[in-house]
Design a protein around this motif. Structure first.
Motif, PDB file in Angstrom:
ATOM      1  N   MET A  39      18.874  -4.615-121.577  1.00  0.00           N
ATOM      2  CA  MET A  39      20.424  -4.168-121.873  1.00  0.00           C
ATOM      3  C   MET A  39      20.171  -3.304-123.146  1.00  0.00           C
ATOM      4  O   MET A  39      20.029  -5.011-123.705  1.00  0.00           O
ATOM      5  N   GLU A  40      20.613  -2.411-123.272  1.00  0.00           N
ATOM      6  CA  GLU A  40      20.677  -2.585-124.908  1.00  0.00           C
ATOM      7  C   GLU A  40      22.061  -3.240-125.948  1.00  0.00           C
ATOM      8  O   GLU A  40      22.540  -3.236-125.396  1.00  0.00           O
ATOM      9  N   THR A  41      21.139  -3.204-126.312  1.00  0.00           N
ATOM     10  CA  THR A  41      22.503  -4.265-127.861  1.00  0.00           C
ATOM     11  C   THR A  41      23.110  -3.084-129.162  1.00  0.00           C
ATOM     12  O   THR A  41      21.381  -2.397-129.670  1.00  0.00           O
ATOM     13  N   LEU A  42      24.343  -3.372-129.118  1.00  0.00           N
ATOM     14  CA  LEU A  42      24.233  -2.561-130.605  1.00  0.00           C
ATOM     15  C   LEU A  42      24.695  -2.857-131.526  1.00  0.00           C
ATOM     16  O   LEU A  42      26.043  -4.382-131.220  1.00  0.00           O
ATOM     17  N   ALA A  43      25.311  -3.288-132.918  1.00  0.00           N
ATOM     18  CA  ALA A  43      25.459  -3.709-133.958  1.00  0.00           C
ATOM     19  C   ALA A  43      26.157  -3.275-134.623  1.00  0.00           C
ATOM     20  O   ALA A  43      26.266  -1.769-135.721  1.00  0.00           O
ATOM     21  N   LEU A  44      27.265  -3.448-134.895  1.00  0.00           N
ATOM     22  CA  LEU A  44      28.563  -2.841-135.197  1.00  0.00           C
ATOM     23  C   LEU A  44      28.637  -3.090-136.422  1.00  0.00           C
ATOM     24  O   LEU A  44      29.391  -4.417-137.069  1.00  0.00           O
ATOM     25  N   HIS A  45      28.430  -2.488-137.294  1.00  0.00           N
ATOM     26  CA  HIS A  45      28.514  -2.972-139.181  1.00  0.00           C
ATOM     27  C   HIS A  45      29.900  -2.415-139.485  1.00  0.00           C
ATOM     28  O   HIS A  45      30.496  -1.248-139.781  1.00  0.00           O
ATOM     29  N   THR A  46      30.547  -3.355-140.484  1.00  0.00           N
ATOM     30  CA  THR A  46      32.117  -2.926-140.772  1.00  0.00           C
ATOM     31  C   THR A  46      32.408  -3.710-142.433  1.00  0.00           C
ATOM     32  O   THR A  46      31.766  -4.900-142.501  1.00  0.00           O
ATOM     33  N   GLY A  47      33.338  -2.380-142.740  1.00  0.00           N
ATOM     34  CA  GLY A  47      33.448  -3.215-144.140  1.00  0.00           C
ATOM     35  C   GLY A  47      34.353  -4.330-144.125  1.00  0.00           C
ATOM     36  O   GLY A  47      34.342  -5.051-145.743  1.00  0.00           O
ATOM     37  N   SER A  48      35.014  -4.611-143.205  1.00  0.00           N
ATOM     38  CA  SER A  48      35.728  -5.587-143.215  1.00  0.00           C
ATOM     39  C   SER A  48      36.100  -5.836-141.162  1.00  0.00           C
ATOM     40  O   SER A  48      36.512  -4.769-140.410  1.00  0.00           O
ATOM     41  N   MET A  49      36.595  -7.623-141.494  1.00  0.00           N
ATOM     42  CA  MET A  49      36.818  -6.981-139.515  1.00  0.00           C
ATOM     43  C   MET A  49      38.153  -8.406-139.912  1.00  0.00           C
ATOM     44  O   MET A  49      38.840  -9.103-140.258  1.00  0.00           O
ATOM     45  N   PHE A  50      39.136  -7.880-138.960  1.00  0.00           N
ATOM     46  CA  PHE A  50      40.629  -9.323-138.492  1.00  0.00           C
ATOM     47  C   PHE A  50      39.860  -9.551-136.829  1.00  0.00           C
ATOM     48  O   PHE A  50      40.062  -8.043-135.824  1.00  0.00           O
ATOM     49  N   ASP A  51      39.936 -10.579-137.165  1.00  0.00           N
ATOM     50  CA  ASP A  51      39.366 -11.504-135.742  1.00  0.00           C
ATOM     51  C   ASP A  51      40.340 -11.338-134.251  1.00  0.00           C
ATOM     52  O   ASP A  51      39.736 -11.997-133.463  1.00  0.00           O
ATOM     53  N   GLY A  52      41.814 -10.632-134.647  1.00  0.00           N
ATOM     54  CA  GLY A  52      42.568 -11.007-134.292  1.00  0.00           C
ATOM     55  C   GLY A  52      43.441 -12.580-134.976  1.00  0.00           C
ATOM     56  O   GLY A  52      44.175 -12.548-133.192  1.00  0.00           O
ATOM     57  N   PHE A  53      43.093 -12.924-135.020  1.00  0.00           N
ATOM     58  CA  PHE A  53      43.202 -14.433-136.394  1.00  0.00           C
ATOM     59  C   PHE A  53      43.963 -13.925-137.749  1.00  0.00           C
ATOM     60  O   PHE A  53      44.673 -14.800-137.979  1.00  0.00           O
ATOM     61  N   THR A  54      42.362 -14.040-138.359  1.00  0.00           N
ATOM     62  CA  THR A  54      42.497 -13.704-140.021  1.00  0.00           C
ATOM     63  C   THR A  54      41.314 -12.624-140.129  1.00  0.00           C
ATOM     64  O   THR A  54      40.315 -11.894-139.218  1.00  0.00           O
ATOM     65  N   GLN A  55      41.482 -12.371-141.473  1.00  0.00           N
ATOM     66  CA  GLN A  55      40.653 -10.839-142.428  1.00  0.00           C
ATOM     67  C   GLN A  55      40.271 -11.651-142.963  1.00  0.00           C
ATOM     68  O   GLN A  55      40.046 -12.670-143.759  1.00  0.00           O
ATOM     69  N   SER A  56      38.797 -10.682-142.477  1.00  0.00           N
ATOM     70  CA  SER A  56      37.525 -11.561-143.868  1.00  0.00           C
ATOM     71  C   SER A  56      37.052 -10.044-144.327  1.00  0.00           C
ATOM     72  O   SER A  56      37.156  -9.226-143.875  1.00  0.00           O
ATOM     73  N   GLY A  57      35.694 -10.736-144.641  1.00  0.00           N
ATOM     74  CA  GLY A  57      34.544  -8.914-145.789  1.00  0.00           C
ATOM     75  C   GLY A  57      33.908  -8.998-144.678  1.00  0.00           C
ATOM     76  O   GLY A  57      34.137  -8.211-142.931  1.00  0.00           O
ATOM     77  N   PRO A  58      32.836  -8.198-145.192  1.00  0.00           N
ATOM     78  CA  PRO A  58      31.559  -7.541-144.091  1.00  0.00           C
ATOM     79  C   PRO A  58      31.629  -7.995-142.911  1.00  0.00           C
ATOM     80  O   PRO A  58      31.226  -9.246-143.296  1.00  0.00           O
ATOM     81  N   ALA A  59      30.996  -7.586-141.689  1.00  0.00           N
ATOM     82  CA  ALA A  59      30.595  -8.283-140.720  1.00  0.00           C
ATOM     83  C   ALA A  59      29.475  -7.168-140.053  1.00  0.00           C
ATOM     84  O   ALA A  59      30.211  -6.191-139.593  1.00  0.00           O
ATOM     85  N   THR A  60      29.173  -8.130-139.106  1.00  0.00           N
ATOM     86  CA  THR A  60      27.944  -7.388-138.261  1.00  0.00           C
ATOM     87  C   THR A  60      28.496  -7.440-137.089  1.00  0.00           C
ATOM     88  O   THR A  60      28.307  -9.213-136.278  1.00  0.00           O
ATOM     89  N   VAL A  61      29.327  -6.808-136.086  1.00  0.00           N
ATOM     90  CA  VAL A  61      29.620  -7.806-134.797  1.00  0.00           C
ATOM     91  C   VAL A  61      28.050  -6.811-133.557  1.00  0.00           C
ATOM     92  O   VAL A  61      27.956  -5.976-133.444  1.00  0.00           O
ATOM     93  N   TYR A  62      28.079  -7.854-132.886  1.00  0.00           N
ATOM     94  CA  TYR A  62      26.757  -7.270-131.527  1.00  0.00           C
ATOM     95  C   TYR A  62      27.326  -7.169-130.416  1.00  0.00           C
ATOM     96  O   TYR A  62      27.567  -8.475-129.851  1.00  0.00           O
ATOM     97  N   VAL A  63      26.921  -6.085-129.425  1.00  0.00           N
ATOM     98  CA  VAL A  63      27.633  -5.878-127.760  1.00  0.00           C
ATOM     99  C   VAL A  63      26.550  -5.664-127.580  1.00  0.00           C
ATOM    100  O   VAL A  63      25.117  -4.746-127.849  1.00  0.00           O
ATOM    101  N   THR A  64      26.121  -6.237-126.374  1.00  0.00           N
ATOM    102  CA  THR A  64      25.056  -6.131-125.186  1.00  0.00           C
ATOM    103  C   THR A  64      26.327  -5.906-124.066  1.00  0.00           C
ATOM    104  O   THR A  64      27.017  -6.324-123.462  1.00  0.00           O
ATOM    105  N   GLY A  65      26.276  -4.311-123.244  1.00  0.00           N
ATOM    106  CA  GLY A  65      26.390  -4.239-122.275  1.00  0.00           C
ATOM    107  C   GLY A  65      28.669  -4.334-122.727  1.00  0.00           C
ATOM    108  O   GLY A  65      28.937  -3.659-123.457  1.00  0.00           O
TER     109      GLY A  65
END
Length: 393
Positions: A1-27
Motif C-alpha cells: 500500500m502506497e504511502t503519501l507524505a503531505l508537507h505543509t507550511g503549518s498545521m492545526f492538529d485539532g488542538f494546537t497550531q504548529s509550524g511546518p509539518a509532514t503528515v504521512y498517509v497510508t491507505g
C-alpha cells in the motif's frame, strides 16, 4: 500500500497550531506525523502544499440536513420530490460539503431514512462523500415542527419504540424536536415546547440504554431547561427565544455551562446568497449571539453546526463561514477551529478517528491557503481535501 507524505507550511492538529509539518498517509489512515516538517529520504511520494499552506483535520458539521435543497422554499421542494429523485439530490449536497472540506456530517433530519442509505454508500466508497452520522426522521409531535419527515410520535411508550426503531435501522443519533420551529406552517412557534420533561426523559433513557446520543432541537427557554434536565447530549440552536423577549435565567445559562451537554449553535450564512432572516430571529440576533459568547466564556462546550439546506443562505458548503462567525464574537480563533474539529468529534462520538491529525486517525484532511489560527476565514480558501486518504479536491 502506497504511502503519501503531505508537507505543509503549518498545521492545526485539532488542538494546537504548529509550524511546518509532514503528515504521512497510508491507505485511509494517518501513519506518522513529523512536527519538524522533515521530508522523507526513502523514496516516499511527497505532496508539497507550499509554505503558505496550513493542514487541518477535515471539518465536522454537527447539524445539517441533506434532504433540504437550500432553495427559497425547501419544504415545498421536499414535498414535490420523490425518494427516487431525492436520494441523488442528497448525494450531490454531500459532495458539495465534502469539496468545502467538511469530511464528517451529522444529518439531523431526513425522510424515510435516506441518509442511512447514503451513509452505507459512503462507507464503501468514502471518496464520494463525508462520513454521515444519520438521525433518520426526527421525533416530533403530531403536526409538529418538521412532521413532514415522517417522525410524528407522542406518548412515552411510543417514543421509546421510535428510539428502538432508529437504533435497529442503524441511526447514529436520536433527534427530537423539543420546541417548535419556523419551517412548518401550523406548528408550534419556536419559543413553545412540544414535549414535556417526562417524554424527553423517556427518549433519553431509551437512547442511552441502547448507546445512542440524543440531540434536542430547542429554541425556547422552557424546552432548553427540560431537555437539559432530561440529560440530552446536545442542545441544538439554543436561541432562548421567548414570547416576550425576556432575558434567559442566568441560572439556566450556568447550568448548561456546568453540564456535560454540548451546545450546538447553528451559525454561518453564505454572503453570496444573503436573505432577510426570519422576523423571529432578526430583531433578536444580537441577543442570541451575545448568549453564545456568554455560554462559551462560562465554560460551555460550544460546537458549530451549519443547519445547511434550510434556505438560500445555507448551502451545504456553508459550515466554514460559521468558523469566522464564532471568532467574530470574540472567541479565540483556535477555539473556533476546535468547535468544528476536535470538540465536534467528541460531540458526535467519533473522537480519536476524526477531528484530529494524529497517528491512527482517519486521513480526512483539509489544506487551506493562509493561517486559520490567526484568521479563521482562511478555512474558506481551500487548497486540497482528502477523504479517507483519497484526494477529492
Amino acid at each position: 500500500m502506497e504511502t503519501l507524505a503531505l508537507h505543509t507550511g503549518s498545521m492545526f492538529d485539532g488542538f494546537t497550531q504548529s509550524g511546518p509539518a509532514t503528515v504521512y498517509v497510508t491507505g485511509s489512515r494517518i501513519t506518522r506525523v513529523d512536527r519538524e516538517g522533515r521530508l522523507p529520504t526513502d523514496g516516499i511520494k511527497v505532496l508539497d502544499l507550499g509554505a503558505h499552506s496550513s493542514l487541518l483535520p477535515g471539518l465536522i458539521d454537527s447539524h445539517t440536513h441533506l434532504a433540504f435543497d437550500a432553495g427559497p422554499d425547501p419544504v415545498a421542494s421536499l414535498a414535490a420530490t420523490s425518494d427516487e429523485e431525492l436520494l441523488p439530490q442528497m448525494r450531490a449536497a454531500a459532495q458539495t460539503a465534502l469539496r468545502a472540506g467538511v469530511t464528517t456530517i451529522r444529518d439531523l433530519g431526513d425522510r424515510n431514512y435516506l441518509s442511512l442509505a447514503l451513509a452505507q454508500e459512503f462507507t464503501q466508497y468514502p471518496e464520494r462523500g463525508p462520513e454521515i452520522l444519520p438521525a433518520g426522521p426526527p421525533l416530533t409531535t403530531t403536526g409538529g415542527h418538521c412532521h413532514f419527515f415522517g417522525g410524528e410520535v407522542e406518548g412515552a411508550e411510543a417514543l421509546r419504540a421510535a428510539v428502538r426503531e432508529r437504533h435497529a435501522r442503524g441511526c447514529a443519533v436520536i433527534k427530537i424536536m423539543a420546541s417548535g420551529g419556523l419551517m412548518t406552517p401550523g406548528s408550534a412557534p419556536p419559543h413553545a415546547s412540544q414535549y414535556g420533561l417526562d417524554d424527553l426523559r423517556a427518549v433519553v433513557d431509551e437512547a442511552h440504554r441502547l448507546g445512542l446520543p440524543v440531540a434536542a432541537h430547542a429554541h425556547g427557554a422552557d424546552a432548553i431547561r427540560d431537555a437539559l434536565a432530561a440529560g440530552v447530549d446536545s442542545l441544538e440552536h439554543v436561541t432562548f427565544l421567548s414570547a416576550d423577549d425576556a432575558e434567559p435565567d442566568p441560572a439556566l445559562l450556568k447550568a448548561i455551562a456546568e453540564s456535560d451537554t454540548y451546545v450546538s449553535v447553528t451559525l454561518g450564512m453564505d454572503p453570496r446568497h444573503a436573505v432577510e432572516p426570519p422576523k423571529a430571529f432578526a430583531a433578536r440576533a444580537h441577543g442570541i449571539l451575545k448568549r453564545i459568547r456568554t455560554l462559551h466564556e462560562a465554560g460551555a462546550k460550544v460546537a458549530i453546526g451549519s443547519d445547511a439546506g434550510i434556505g438560500l443562505s445555507k448551502p451545504h458548503d456553508v459550515l466554514p463561514y460559521g468558523v469566522g462567525d464564532l471568532a467574530r464574537l470574540g472567541i479565540a480563533p483556535l477555539e473556533a477551529l476546535k468547535s468544528v474539529t476536535s470538540l465536534a468529534a467528541r460531540l458526535c462520538r467519533v473522537e480519536g478517528r476524526k477531528g484530529r491529525i494524529a497517528v491512527g486517525a482517519d486521513a480526512d484532511l483539509l489544506a487551506v491557503n493562509g493561517d486559520p489560527a490567526k484568521d479563521p476565514t482562511a478555512v474558506l480558501n481551500v487548497q486540497a481535501v482528502f477523504r479517507a486518504g483519497t484526494r477529492v479536491r
